[in-house]
Structures are given as C-alpha cells and as structure tokens.
Motif scaffolding. Structure first.
Motif, PDB file in Angstrom:
ATOM      1  N   ILE A  54       0.859  -1.182   0.000  1.00  0.00           N
ATOM      2  CA  ILE A  54       0.000   0.000   0.000  1.00  0.00           C
ATOM      3  C   ILE A  54       0.896   1.232   0.000  1.00  0.00           C
ATOM      4  N   GLU A  55       0.636   2.156  -0.895  1.00  0.00           N
ATOM      5  CA  GLU A  55       1.332   3.440  -0.911  1.00  0.00           C
ATOM      6  C   GLU A  55       0.302   4.548  -0.717  1.00  0.00           C
ATOM      7  N   LEU A  56       0.562   5.465   0.232  1.00  0.00           N
ATOM      8  CA  LEU A  56      -0.373   6.532   0.564  1.00  0.00           C
ATOM      9  C   LEU A  56       0.255   7.886   0.309  1.00  0.00           C
ATOM     10  N   SER A  57      -0.596   8.858  -0.022  1.00  0.00           N
ATOM     11  CA  SER A  57      -0.096  10.220  -0.217  1.00  0.00           C
ATOM     12  C   SER A  57       0.171  10.928   1.107  1.00  0.00           C
ATOM     13  N   ALA A  58      -0.357  10.390   2.222  1.00  0.00           N
ATOM     14  CA  ALA A  58      -0.128  10.975   3.549  1.00  0.00           C
ATOM     15  C   ALA A  58      -0.351   9.910   4.610  1.00  0.00           C
ATOM     16  N   SER A  59       0.418   9.958   5.678  1.00  0.00           N
ATOM     17  CA  SER A  59       0.240   9.034   6.796  1.00  0.00           C
ATOM     18  C   SER A  59      -0.332   9.740   8.024  1.00  0.00           C
ATOM     19  N   MET A  60      -0.608  11.039   7.878  1.00  0.00           N
ATOM     20  CA  MET A  60      -1.178  11.817   8.980  1.00  0.00           C
ATOM     21  C   MET A  60      -1.986  12.972   8.406  1.00  0.00           C
ATOM     22  N   LEU A  61      -3.152  13.242   9.015  1.00  0.00           N
ATOM     23  CA  LEU A  61      -3.971  14.387   8.641  1.00  0.00           C
ATOM     24  C   LEU A  61      -4.240  15.222   9.884  1.00  0.00           C
ATOM     25  N   ASN A  62      -4.150  16.536   9.758  1.00  0.00           N
ATOM     26  CA  ASN A  62      -4.416  17.455  10.855  1.00  0.00           C
ATOM     27  C   ASN A  62      -5.649  18.289  10.538  1.00  0.00           C
ATOM     28  N   TYR A  63      -6.490  18.496  11.552  1.00  0.00           N
ATOM     29  CA  TYR A  63      -7.737  19.251  11.374  1.00  0.00           C
ATOM     30  C   TYR A  63      -7.830  20.342  12.437  1.00  0.00           C
ATOM     31  N   GLU A  64      -8.440  21.443  12.057  1.00  0.00           N
ATOM     32  CA  GLU A  64      -8.780  22.482  13.027  1.00  0.00           C
ATOM     33  C   GLU A  64      -9.981  22.019  13.847  1.00  0.00           C
ATOM     34  N   SER A  65     -10.320  22.753  14.889  1.00  0.00           N
ATOM     35  CA  SER A  65     -11.396  22.336  15.788  1.00  0.00           C
ATOM     36  C   SER A  65     -12.748  22.265  15.088  1.00  0.00           C
ATOM     37  N   GLU A  66     -12.946  23.094  14.045  1.00  0.00           N
ATOM     38  CA  GLU A  66     -14.243  23.088  13.353  1.00  0.00           C
ATOM     39  C   GLU A  66     -14.421  21.879  12.442  1.00  0.00           C
ATOM     40  N   GLY A  67     -13.383  21.057  12.265  1.00  0.00           N
ATOM     41  CA  GLY A  67     -13.496  19.858  11.433  1.00  0.00           C
ATOM     42  C   GLY A  67     -13.366  20.162   9.958  1.00  0.00           C
ATOM     43  N   GLY A  68     -13.757  19.209   9.128  1.00  0.00           N
ATOM     44  CA  GLY A  68     -13.660  19.391   7.689  1.00  0.00           C
ATOM     45  C   GLY A  68     -13.428  18.077   6.975  1.00  0.00           C
ATOM     46  N   GLU A  69     -13.043  18.169   5.701  1.00  0.00           N
ATOM     47  CA  GLU A  69     -12.846  16.982   4.865  1.00  0.00           C
ATOM     48  C   GLU A  69     -11.512  17.089   4.122  1.00  0.00           C
ATOM     49  N   GLN A  70     -10.751  15.998   4.125  1.00  0.00           N
ATOM     50  CA  GLN A  70      -9.501  15.904   3.386  1.00  0.00           C
ATOM     51  C   GLN A  70      -9.446  14.549   2.687  1.00  0.00           C
ATOM     52  N   GLY A  71      -8.635  14.482   1.641  1.00  0.00           N
ATOM     53  CA  GLY A  71      -8.537  13.249   0.879  1.00  0.00           C
ATOM     54  C   GLY A  71      -7.135  12.681   0.895  1.00  0.00           C
ATOM     55  N   ILE A  72      -7.039  11.372   0.704  1.00  0.00           N
ATOM     56  CA  ILE A  72      -5.759  10.675   0.610  1.00  0.00           C
ATOM     57  C   ILE A  72      -5.777   9.782  -0.626  1.00  0.00           C
ATOM     58  N   LEU A  73      -4.727   9.888  -1.445  1.00  0.00           N
ATOM     59  CA  LEU A  73      -4.573   9.017  -2.609  1.00  0.00           C
ATOM     60  C   LEU A  73      -3.938   7.703  -2.166  1.00  0.00           C
ATOM     61  N   ILE A  74      -4.352   6.614  -2.819  1.00  0.00           N
ATOM     62  CA  ILE A  74      -3.852   5.309  -2.431  1.00  0.00           C
ATOM     63  C   ILE A  74      -3.524   4.480  -3.663  1.00  0.00           C
ATOM     64  N   GLN A  75      -2.377   3.815  -3.601  1.00  0.00           N
ATOM     65  CA  GLN A  75      -1.996   2.829  -4.602  1.00  0.00           C
ATOM     66  C   GLN A  75      -1.797   1.508  -3.885  1.00  0.00           C
ATOM     67  N   SER A  76      -2.483   0.469  -4.372  1.00  0.00           N
ATOM     68  CA  SER A  76      -2.444  -0.818  -3.694  1.00  0.00           C
ATOM     69  C   SER A  76      -2.294  -1.939  -4.710  1.00  0.00           C
ATOM     70  N   SER A  77      -1.602  -2.990  -4.298  1.00  0.00           N
ATOM     71  CA  SER A  77      -1.396  -4.140  -5.183  1.00  0.00           C
ATOM     72  C   SER A  77      -2.621  -5.038  -5.267  1.00  0.00           C
ATOM     73  N   THR A  78      -3.602  -4.802  -4.398  1.00  0.00           N
ATOM     74  CA  THR A  78      -4.824  -5.601  -4.403  1.00  0.00           C
ATOM     75  C   THR A  78      -5.966  -4.761  -3.829  1.00  0.00           C
ATOM     76  N   ASP A  79      -7.150  -5.335  -3.739  1.00  0.00           N
ATOM     77  CA  ASP A  79      -8.305  -4.602  -3.218  1.00  0.00           C
ATOM     78  C   ASP A  79      -8.042  -4.161  -1.781  1.00  0.00           C
ATOM     79  N   TRP A  80      -8.549  -2.993  -1.407  1.00  0.00           N
ATOM     80  CA  TRP A  80      -8.258  -2.435  -0.101  1.00  0.00           C
ATOM     81  C   TRP A  80      -9.521  -1.967   0.599  1.00  0.00           C
ATOM     82  N   ALA A  81      -9.417  -1.779   1.923  1.00  0.00           N
ATOM     83  CA  ALA A  81     -10.514  -1.266   2.741  1.00  0.00           C
ATOM     84  C   ALA A  81      -9.923  -0.389   3.834  1.00  0.00           C
ATOM     85  N   VAL A  82     -10.679   0.623   4.229  1.00  0.00           N
ATOM     86  CA  VAL A  82     -10.226   1.536   5.282  1.00  0.00           C
ATOM     87  C   VAL A  82     -11.338   1.683   6.308  1.00  0.00           C
TER      88      VAL A  82
END
Length: 439
Positions: A27-55
């Motif tokens: 599994i290769e990820l574009s980020a291993s950590m995400l930081n959020y402000e107190s109000e929250g929000g939405e961020q995305g992570i790109l993923i490359q995997s050699s097989t089917d994946w689940a998070v």
C-alpha cells in the motif's frame, strides 16, 4: 548445450514459484497523517495498492468515504467542541498488508466554549446541564424568569452548569436565553426552549403503551406467548406489576422481539414510569429522547442476554437524559451504541450503576463525571475509549466495580485512590486489554 538450457529453465521456474509463494501485498499513501482544526472538515488521501483495499475508522467523530474508482478516500471530521485535542487511527488493509493513518484534531482555541449552544426540554420542572470550557473567569446573564443558572459564574476550567426551570403549564413553547461571558472574549449565547404542556393522565398511559405494543411487534409476541393480557380490558388487567395507584410505573419486556422492534418517543407520556427493562431481547433502533420526560425514572435496562450476538440498539446516548436526577441504574450492555459518554451526565446525581460494556462507543472519559457522587459500578469494557482515567474520579468514595478492560486506547496511570477504594469496598478494578498502569 540443450541439457544446460533445460536446467536453466527449470531453475527459473522454481525461483518464479518461490517468488509467488512469498508475494507481499503493498500500500502506498499520499499521507500518513492528517491534521484538522477544531471546526473539522474533509480531506482526501490518494492510495496505490497491489490488491483490493478497505479503510476503517473506530471514532464516531471521524467518517471515511472510499472512492476506489479514483484510487482515493475522504476523511470527514466533525467539530470538536472541547478544548482538548483528540486523535484516532485509521486502518487500511490490502491483502496481508496493513497501514495506519493518524488523524489529529485541535481543540477549541477561544477563551470560552460550550458543550452545546441550543437545547430543548419537556414541560415538567427539572434541571438540564451544559458544560462550560473557559480559559478565563466567566459570568452569565439569564433572560426568562422561569429559568435560572447554577453556578452563575466561575473561574477558568471545565464546569458543569445546571439550568433549572419550572413547569410549563401553558399550551405553547417558551424560550429563554443564557449569555455566557468571559473578559476579553466573545459571548456565547445558549438558547433554551421548553416545550408546551403535554397531557398527563391515565388515558395517556394506555395510549403510550399501545404505541409501544405496535413498535415491538406486539401481535407476534402474543403469538409467541408473551404480553398475554395486553390490550385486554383495563390497564390493571394487562400486567399486575405494571400499575400503582392507577398509573403505569413499570414496563418489563422479555421475549423474542424482532430486529425491527424499537422504543417509540411516546414513552414520554408515561410520566409516572419508574422502571423500564427489556432483557434477553433483540430490541433495536435509537434510544428515544422521550425518556427524559419520565422524571421519576430509576431503572433503565435494555441489554442483550444472548451470548452469541449483540443486541440492536444503535445511535448515541441522548444528552437530554441529563435531566433524570432520580436515575439509579443504566444498563445497555451488548448492543451497538456509538458516540461518546455525554459530559452532561455529570448532572445525574442519583446514578449508582452505569453499564455500557460490549458496544462500539468511543471518545475520552469525562472529567465532569466526578460530579456523580454516588456511583459505585461503572462498566465500560470492550469499547473504543481513549485517553487517560481522570484524576478527578478519585473523589468517588462508593466505587466498587470499575471495568475498563479491552479498551486498547486507554493509557496513563490509574489514580491510586480508585483502586484502593474499590478494594476497600469489596470490589475490583479491571484493566486487562488497556495500556493503563497502576502504581
């Protein structure tokens, strides 16, 4: 020559087979950590995997949406209304490969914040609770002569504030406001609504029970040999243990309630109810806020007695129940409840037993629960709670059973007073499966 070529081909085949047997997914990820402000929000992570994946996410405040068609997933974080930061870990699985992503969210950064900014209660007189997080001394101003605040101010820190209100006898809602003010900061306005007067009579008792009968599939339960006398003649004929002085004080359900069975909001009309139990059932759905109007309620027990599976209660514990000052026992063991322990339950001054083991709850252990003076049994095992055991809980002099087992996110040092008090009271503290240490 042909002999050597044949041996070479054989060796290549053998090595190829060995490579296949030792294949490791990746599994290769574009980020291993995400930081959020107190109000929250939405961020995305790109993923490359050699097989089917689940998070997956174990925190109720952190949601994950996968977009496998585009090779990415979104992480959505709700607002953090506490001053304290919070953290959870996402797990990504692809075949035999597992990776983690740390999700960090800041706490409130202002000088003053509330656990909520708007609430509504039923018509009967009682008191509600709101949590104040303050970095500076604070005061309050109240609008509405039927509403008062205790305490009306305080120093920096986290405080449980009780909002006391009288009975609403008119046929219309009424609204009051409370302005929380801190020097050098913006004011926090709390809007408080009390609902119009509701009917309170024996007739309303019977109508509420009929709603409950339909909600739990009463006809099917009767066919299975339960609720035999329900809907037969006057209420006294339904269940002799149900009534006292002409009013419903106890509802005890047992039997094969189907998975579509639930508790309707109409329980709010059972204003004399003291006990509601549903044991060895699969009763499901979300817990109704309506119990908050049953101000005499002492026992609320909806647990699954079957070893093979959990019950079907879902959703979060209603904040509105913080008005139930007579509540003595709460037991929702072996269900599918999510969310955190409501801070406002620090207002439940009569609470002795609180059991939510074997659910899917998360979050930190509330410091303000130190305001529950009588608590003797607290069972939170097999959930997803995180953080440390509050030192403030050391004031509990009646604690006998404290079960925190199988919450791997719990850590730190257990206040020694909790351990010695439980042992002196003839009980025990269970920490198996946590990272809590004792001194």
């Amino acid at each position: 020559m042909k002999k050597w070529i044949g041996i070479w081909v054989l060796l290549v085949c053998i090595l190829s087979c060995d490579d296949d047997n030792e294949k490791v997914d990746s599994i290769e990820l574009s980020a291993s950590m995400l930081n959020y402000e107190s109000e929250g929000g939405e961020q995305g992570i790109l993923i490359q995997s050699s097989t089917d994946w689940a998070v997956t996410s174990d925190a109720a405040w952190c949601f994950v949406q996968d977009h496998k068609e585009t090779g990415q997933f979104s992480v959505i974080v709700s607002e953090n209304d506490d001053f304290n930061p919070r953290m959870t870990v996402l797990k990504l699985i692809a075949g035999n490969c597992v990776k983690e992503v740390d999700i960090l969210q800041k706490g409130q950064t202002g000088d003053l914040s509330l656990s909520e900014y708007k609430a509504s209660v039923y018509d009967l007189n009682d008191n509600y609770a709101v949590i104040v997080h303050a970095k500076k001394p604070w005061t309050t101003k109240v609008s509405g002569n039927w509403l008062s605040v205790e305490p009306s101010g305080g120093e920096a820190g986290t405080h449980l504030v009780r909002l006391r209100f009288s009975e609403n006898k008119i046929l219309a809602d009424r609204m009051g406001t409370i302005s929380f003010e801190s020097a050098g900061s913006e004011n926090c306005l709390f809007e408080f609504t009390q609902e119009a007067a509701l009917p309170d009579s024996r007739k309303q008792d019977s109508l509420a029970l009929l709603k409950l009968y339909d909600a739990i599939g009463g006809d099917q339960m009767k066919a299975a040999g339960y609720l035999k006398n329900w809907k037969v003649g006057p209420l006294e004929n339904w269940d002799s243990d149900m009534m006292r002085d002409g009013r419903v004080v106890k509802v005890a359900l047992r039997g094969n309630i189907g998975k579509d069975g639930y508790i309707p909001e109409d329980v709010k009309y059972l204003s004399h109810l003291e006990e509601f139990t549903a044991s060895a059932t699969f009763i499901g759905g979300e817990l109704p806020e309506g119990f908050a109007r049953c101000k005499l309620l002492k026992i609320l027990r909806i647990s699954n007695g079957f070893e093979s599976s959990n019950g079907n209660l879902t959703g979060e514990l209603p904040r509105k129940w913080c008005v139930l000052r007579n509540l003595y026992e709460v037991d929702f063991e072996k269900n599918k409840l999510i969310g955190s322990l409501p801070l406002e339950y620090g207002n439940l001054s009569g609470l002795h037993f609180f059991v939510v083991s074997n659910n899917e709850m998360s979050g930190t252990l509330p410091t303000v629960w130190s305001n529950i003076p009588q608590i003797s049994r607290l069972e939170l095992a097999s959930n997803n709670f995180t953080g440390e055991v509050p030192e403030e809980w050391a004031v509990w002099t009646n604690i006998t059973i404290l079960d925190l087992a199988k919450n791997s996110g719990l850590s730190g040092v257990l206040p020694v007073e909790l351990l010695t008090t439980a042992q002196n009271n003839g009980g025990a503290v269970s920490l198996n499966g946590t990272n809590i240490i004792t001194k």
